[in-house]
Design an enzyme around this catalytic site. Sequence first.
Site, PDB file in Angstrom:
ATOM      1  N   ASP A 487      -1.818  -2.548 -10.052  1.00  0.00           N
ATOM      2  CA  ASP A 487      -0.534  -2.724  -9.373  1.00  0.00           C
ATOM      3  C   ASP A 487      -0.331  -4.238  -9.262  1.00  0.00           C
ATOM      4  OD1 ASP A 487       1.754  -2.111  -7.862  1.00  0.00           O
ATOM      5  OD2 ASP A 487       0.646  -2.363  -5.997  1.00  0.00           O
ATOM      6  N   LYS A 488       0.900  -4.700  -9.080  1.00  0.00           N
ATOM      7  CA  LYS A 488       1.127  -6.149  -9.017  1.00  0.00           C
ATOM      8  C   LYS A 488       1.100  -6.668  -7.582  1.00  0.00           C
ATOM      9  CE  LYS A 488       5.184  -8.229  -9.496  1.00  0.00           C
ATOM     10  NZ  LYS A 488       5.248  -9.215  -8.396  1.00  0.00           N
ATOM     11  N   THR A 489       2.122  -6.281  -6.807  1.00  0.00           N
ATOM     12  CA  THR A 489       2.277  -6.844  -5.463  1.00  0.00           C
ATOM     13  C   THR A 489       1.138  -6.388  -4.568  1.00  0.00           C
ATOM     14  OG1 THR A 489       4.645  -6.699  -5.813  1.00  0.00           O
ATOM     15  CG2 THR A 489       3.905  -7.160  -3.577  1.00  0.00           C
ATOM     16  N   PHE A 618      17.507   0.756   2.073  1.00  0.00           N
ATOM     17  CA  PHE A 618      17.182   0.431   0.683  1.00  0.00           C
ATOM     18  C   PHE A 618      16.803   1.708  -0.070  1.00  0.00           C
ATOM     19  CE2 PHE A 618      14.117  -0.516  -2.669  1.00  0.00           C
ATOM     20  CZ  PHE A 618      14.856  -1.412  -3.429  1.00  0.00           C
ATOM     21  N   ARG A 674      10.670 -13.879  -7.399  1.00  0.00           N
ATOM     22  CA  ARG A 674      11.366 -12.626  -7.110  1.00  0.00           C
ATOM     23  C   ARG A 674      12.748 -13.001  -6.591  1.00  0.00           C
ATOM     24  NH1 ARG A 674       9.430  -7.401  -3.926  1.00  0.00           N
ATOM     25  NH2 ARG A 674      11.307  -6.177  -4.155  1.00  0.00           N
ATOM     26  N   ASP A 740       8.203  -3.799  -9.633  1.00  0.00           N
ATOM     27  CA  ASP A 740       9.003  -5.028  -9.579  1.00  0.00           C
ATOM     28  C   ASP A 740       9.830  -5.215 -10.861  1.00  0.00           C
ATOM     29  OD1 ASP A 740      10.037  -7.370  -8.651  1.00  0.00           O
ATOM     30  OD2 ASP A 740       8.116  -8.283  -8.154  1.00  0.00           O
ATOM     31  N   ALA A 873      -0.158   1.481  -1.726  1.00  0.00           N
ATOM     32  CA  ALA A 873       1.271   1.730  -1.605  1.00  0.00           C
ATOM     33  C   ALA A 873       1.806   2.338  -2.894  1.00  0.00           C
ATOM     34  CB  ALA A 873       1.993   0.432  -1.294  1.00  0.00           C
ATOM     35  N   ASP A 875       0.572   4.238  -4.919  1.00  0.00           N
ATOM     36  CA  ASP A 875      -0.381   4.384  -6.019  1.00  0.00           C
ATOM     37  C   ASP A 875      -1.286   5.605  -5.853  1.00  0.00           C
ATOM     38  OD1 ASP A 875       0.484   1.962  -7.153  1.00  0.00           O
ATOM     39  OD2 ASP A 875      -0.779   0.833  -5.797  1.00  0.00           O
TER      40      ASP A 875
END
Length: 1239
Positions: A487-489, A618, A674, A740, A873, A875
């Site tokens: 995962d990135k973030t 959101f 971002r 993202d 999160a 995942d």
Amino acid sequence: MKTGEVKIINKGLEDEMEVWGYRPCLWKTILVGVGVVCSGGLLLLLLYWLPEWGVKGTCTHTSLRDAHTLLLRTTDEFRQWFRAKAHVMLAPWKKPFDSLDLSATAQLPNGDHSEEHYGKLAQGQPIQIHFFTHHSTKYYWDDETQNFETYKGLEDVNVSCAGIHSDHSSGLCKTLQDFRRLFFGENEIAVRVPSLFKLLIKEVLNPFYIFQLFSVILWSAEDYYYYATAIVFMSVISIATSLYTIKKQYVMLHDMVAAHSVVRVSVCKGNKEIAEAMSTELVPGDVVIIPANGMIMPCDAVLIHGTCIVNESMLTGESVPVTKTSLPSSGEDAAVSYSMEEHKRHTLFCGTHVIQTRFYTGELVKAVVVRTGFSTEKGQLVRSILYPKPTDFKLYRDAYLFLLCLVGVAGIGFIYTIVLSVMNQVPAKTIIIESLDIITITVPPALPAAMTAGIVYAQRRLKRVGIFCISPQRINMCGQLNLVCFDKTGTLTEDGLDLWGIQRAENGSFSPPESEAAEQSLVSSAFVAGMASCHSLTKIEGELSGDPLDLKMFSATGWILEEPTEEETALHNPLMPTVVRPPKHVVLEANQNNPLAQNMELSQISSFEIGIVRQFPFSSALQRMSVVVRRLGEKHMDAYLKGAPEIVASLCKQHTVPQSFTETLESYTRQGFRVIALAHRQLESKLSWHKVQSLSRDLIETNMEFLGLIIMQNKIKQETAGVLRELRQANIRTLMVTGDNMLTAISVARDCGMVRAHEQVVIADAVPPKDFNPAAIMWHYTENPQTTKDNQSVEINLEERAYDKRQPPQEQSYHFAVSGKAFAVVTEHFPQLVQKLALRATVFARMAPDQKTQLVEILQSIDYTVGMCGDGANDCGALKRAHSGISLSELEASVASPFTSTTSNISCVPNLIREGRAALITSFCVFKFMALYSIIQYLSVTLLYSILSNLGDFQFLFIDIAIILIIAFTMSLNPAWKELVWRRPPSSLISGPLLCSVLTQILTCLFFQVLVFLLVRQQRWYETWTPQSDACNVSSYSLTHSSNVSSPHDHKNIKNYENTTLFYISSFQYLSVAIIFSKGKPFRQPSYKNWPFMLSCIGLYTFLLFIMLYPVPAIDSFLEIVCVPHDWRVTLVVIVVVNTAVSFMLEILILDIILWRLVFRGNQGGNRPSASPATAKPQEANSRWGSSFLSWLFCRRNKPPRVRYMNVALELQDDPDWPPGPSTVTYASDAQSHISAAL
């Protein structure tokens, strides 16, 4: 069995199963009963282990409708069998929601379902409904589909959002509740903690423990009590430890689930009454009231009135509070069928914590129950923990195959013993015991304990480096990982975002970037007002809480958020009493230069305050959020919109969007920033507070004015680049799977080294079919940031690189980048390209949680051993599905992941792989050692049986406990090697190097045992041993003779020269194979660093050499060995040295150097670049020649790779049209051809 008689249940789902119906058969049951009695209960054990045999052996096939017993088989690769008992219940209707149709035909108004009406309907003839329960899920017979179906909840009715408001918003009467409870049961996630007795029976009935019991009984019959006691002692400890662990896990899970599962709730009844009830009584369709101070949700429910702030960390791993709004009741959104996945922003999930509620004046916050019990999201998570899929690892399958081979060897020995004993007229009792004994020798009962030891040691070492494991069997799997998804973030990059700056847009063009949003000059600007109000933050116990991005953005403005008391809300309408305002000193300073504002009163300062009237939270599908606000003193309201720049720009008036928008955005995203865009719109003054509450977001989020860009910086963690470099050097592929933006993800991939500077990124941008146009993939080649400055020359270089087929494959370095949208299109419309893309795709952006799981499955389908590393999160699904999931979050969501790291960076990944490799090699070492121990002892016993002799009880005891157990438990203690190497350990016991290793050692041991067995009989002092014999000291023969005249002869014929010789030789053979198999580099630390093992070996070698060269009468008497001449002892020492040297030479020279390096390295499945023939050194050429010759010798010439991804790679090397060239399009109608188009 006819294929037409099988039905599929849960079709297309993860737990899809085939089902057959059976009814009891009396004559079959009687036959099985007789068989059980005749076999002494062994047949019953066999039927317990194989449920399909148990059902087929006692029942006959029948239709599913009339079945008493159901036989289930999973359709996945494991093909597990289960049996279930069919039950019948009586109900007034066939389906739980049939009553809704009946009430509609009776034309009763919504909520006026009288008890009398349902009472009359229920008085009719009750209907028989067949059902069965499997893994905490009930399956009901459906006459329409002629199959068993599950009822999950309100979604089964396929009701629209408006339908929930109109038909389900008033609650249920008691009769209807009771009827639905027949189908859905009590609303509880019942984790029954089994009694210790049940767990004990289940554990003891394991085939290995049954075999150990058989061995113990047999040894007791032979008076071999000592080792039997040792095995019983080990088994008791093993069973007790296992029971404690299993019981503890059940209790922990039960406590986690039961902590908040039963609460009192307020339920709306059909006649508009509100009643208190227990949460266990809830059924789908009930309307519950969410109290103002919040609650732990006991079910899945959809919000129909009011707003809630919820902590969903139990499910998602994100401890960030989420705002849930009521389900739309009008407009286009309300016409859509309700789906928990699509409408999760309106759904309160079971187990999540409602922190606060917000509501209209005097109105209650209500939610309609959608799912209950195990059907809820939390229930599904608990089910996946209670009933996990079996661990599919080749090692364990091969272990059973290897044991079957040993059983085959034992069978040969069994027959040999019987034939030999009958020929020599041995008593029947002795024949039975000795022939069965050969089986217990060949299949070692201590094997499970020895195999488990290595995993336990690895688990302890992982715990020391902060990695906790809830599935120890998966540690071995980590040793085979050849691909890791990140995962990135929060995983590759820092968790939080920092505000880098803002770039406002004025009059259709961008102003220069500004680093501070809290500037006094900006306090009255629409841009800062949008930053301060367009968020979903809330105050919980005086602390601001919400999305980290919103928190950073809001804190950058320096404004204050207040949720005033009721008296203060008189200025606003108490619909959404949240106010944001700048600090008073900032307002005063901002107006110091304005002479008209010098005498400003506090009431005028309050005009900077903004009241948030409505929030549209959101949405990941829409990629935006918006708010409706009113500034104090203004007559009109304003709307602010925040979201993905491309989306926001598309909703704005075109003349307000700067012409340089695309270039500016790309320049930021390419640098890894971002970027979020902000827009504003002034609403009509005629809009009232109440009117705004019913407006759909589509009407508000249009004709906006573009305000500018908010630029956030997401820093890469300092450990990331180093870890990824280490993984790449170890030939482990790395992927990024993130939610993202695509360009940001590519930039991060370049910055952290996942995509190197000289490598090209090809974006696969796919669109679904539309207006008679087929689905298509556009191939965009991104600019390489480290090539020439001239963009035009960059394009030319790229095209040359893409089409220059003269270059070796490794020089044509390219990576695919795929978005979630494109991934969905490709998997649906381009199935033939899925594997090709999966082979070279490195960046997956804008991926939904279920797409992450789907990607892991695709990678596994082409034979990758996949690891997944995420912060918990979104995942959870991928962490569970991967061969090895590593969660960087310690929240409850990590219960879905086999491994949890306390360090919040990816440095845990190489640690886990190193320990996995060490554990895997340890498992191979122990298995090979235990197999050789069995075979060596088998050879000794078989040779001794030929002279009607055997090893003595204390010889067995010395070998089994002093040598085998000590060595087996200490050889597992080697720590992992300090670095990851390019080579991977073998994944299979049935592989060339390992089989060659075992076979060469068996042949060596056989040769030397037969050699000494024949040699001892050729010695001039040899005779058939009697108590009077004294080969050591022939001169004192008469003295010995006279002293031993009355000594009884050994009826078991243990004491003889052959026995003594074989005991000495075999004891040294056990030690030599232990040292040979206990390999260190490149996966484990060298054995000399394993002090317990080295001390054990040195101690045993010293003891054996001492008793061999300097016999001690007491030890000789205890071990039942006889005295042999000193010359023969020296000869035996020489033979032992030669045996050890030959074993070492065979293992190291032939296996490690020749076979492994030259022949079997192709099994590694790596695409390691090789030097071209022109530049090869002479020794490399010789090595290649040797490799070719040996490959031919072992019939491995031109043999295709075993793993699918290597086959795909070979196919692509010969494909002239792959990768697709720049600016080409691939259409679904002809996926093999690339049609050029100007993009």
